[in-house]
Design an enzyme around this catalytic site. Sequence first.
Site, PDB file in Angstrom:
ATOM      1  N   HIS A   1       3.652  -4.705   2.277  1.00  0.00           N
ATOM      2  CA  HIS A   1       3.069  -4.653   1.065  1.00  0.00           C
ATOM      3  C   HIS A   1       3.921  -5.034  -0.068  1.00  0.00           C
ATOM      4  O   HIS A   1       3.559  -5.397  -1.069  1.00  0.00           O
ATOM      5  CB  HIS A   1       2.469  -3.199   0.632  1.00  0.00           C
ATOM      6  CG  HIS A   1       1.279  -2.549   1.296  1.00  0.00           C
ATOM      7  ND1 HIS A   1       1.317  -2.477   2.668  1.00  0.00           N
ATOM      8  CD2 HIS A   1      -0.044  -2.595   0.855  1.00  0.00           C
ATOM      9  CE1 HIS A   1      -0.039  -2.041   2.886  1.00  0.00           C
ATOM     10  NE2 HIS A   1      -0.542  -2.030   1.634  1.00  0.00           N
TER      11      HIS A   1
ATOM     12  N   SER B   1      -3.306  -4.848   5.642  1.00  0.00           N
ATOM     13  CA  SER B   1      -3.578  -3.489   5.031  1.00  0.00           C
ATOM     14  C   SER B   1      -4.599  -2.714   5.414  1.00  0.00           C
ATOM     15  O   SER B   1      -4.737  -2.862   6.870  1.00  0.00           O
ATOM     16  CB  SER B   1      -3.551  -3.648   3.413  1.00  0.00           C
ATOM     17  OG  SER B   1      -3.263  -2.182   2.961  1.00  0.00           O
TER      18      SER B   1
ATOM     19  N   GLU C   1       3.307  -1.415   9.630  1.00  0.00           N
ATOM     20  CA  GLU C   1       3.792  -1.213   8.330  1.00  0.00           C
ATOM     21  C   GLU C   1       2.988  -0.205   7.575  1.00  0.00           C
ATOM     22  O   GLU C   1       1.824   0.027   8.174  1.00  0.00           O
ATOM     23  CB  GLU C   1       3.885  -2.608   7.525  1.00  0.00           C
ATOM     24  CG  GLU C   1       2.387  -3.173   7.553  1.00  0.00           C
ATOM     25  CD  GLU C   1       1.673  -2.770   6.010  1.00  0.00           C
ATOM     26  OE1 GLU C   1       2.519  -2.208   5.271  1.00  0.00           O
ATOM     27  OE2 GLU C   1       0.416  -2.494   6.345  1.00  0.00           O
TER      28      GLU C   1
END
Length: 316
Positions: free
Chosen positions: A290, A124, A221
């Site tokens: 995630h 992330s 992502e």
Amino acid sequence: MTSSHSAPSDSHLIQPAPLRPGDRVHVVSPAGPVVPELLEEGLATLRAWELDVVVDEAVYARRPGADYLAGEDQARAAAFLNAWRDPQCRALFCSRGGFGSQRMLPLLNDLDVRAQPRHLVGFSDITALHLHLAGNLRLQTWHGPVVKSFALHRDDPQDSVEHLRALLFGEKERTWSIEGLRTLRPGRAQGRLLGGNLCVLVHQLATDFCPSLHDAILVVEDVGEVDYRIDRLFTALRHSLKGQRLAGLVLGDFSDAAGVYVDEQGTDAFLAMLAREFKCPVVAGAPVGHRSPNLTLPMGAPAELNADQGRLTLLT
């Protein structure tokens, strides 16, 4: 103009030695703060691996007036550097993502990863660190679960946490593959693996802290983005000077995507439409992101993409 963050003159990939039972590891918060209770299962897992786990008090800090940050930039950078420079430290595990890693990058200029190689684990917002450390400084890092998310993978059929452990402890074959990816643009490619969170990546493109992505196999992502913003991110990447010559593109999970066109077409079809605009082999469906599973990937390592057969091969 030559970047002040170019790769070391010895540009061979630096690979930290595998972990061993008894090794000291630090848990750090380069981005957002974390609630102590959310770390409990992850910390227990690290200790079950027989690691000596150090959790600095700064992990739980909050910056006044901007408590989405785990303390002031200088304090987060100092905690990160102190952990890295601990002579007994062998790995840094990020407590969570959130936002803030990019803010402290200018404060890491004297980080010597070649003299002090350490494993770095996270995803992330930790993408900002992966891009700089793996892309510019040529240290292999691990795009994988943050400590807070270990609990998310409790019932993961692909066992993301065990996959991470096996890689860190050198128990996995040096060459391994992710199979069953969906072909969006056929072809084959080789290159070093880079990427992570698409939004973080695109916002880093214009800085010295983002390496050139030419001839890289890029994995991306994201979470909670609206369709037109996803389009904007892919378009910015495709038009950027650093992203115009990708060797290959791998789409991971895009959790909770929303918007009219996502609702009409479905997330997969909408992403496929955008990804096919790239002029390189493209696959989708990588178990990275995630949600669970979130398989760990070696950033900076050599990789091979066979989009014809839906296979990404990693060389660690």
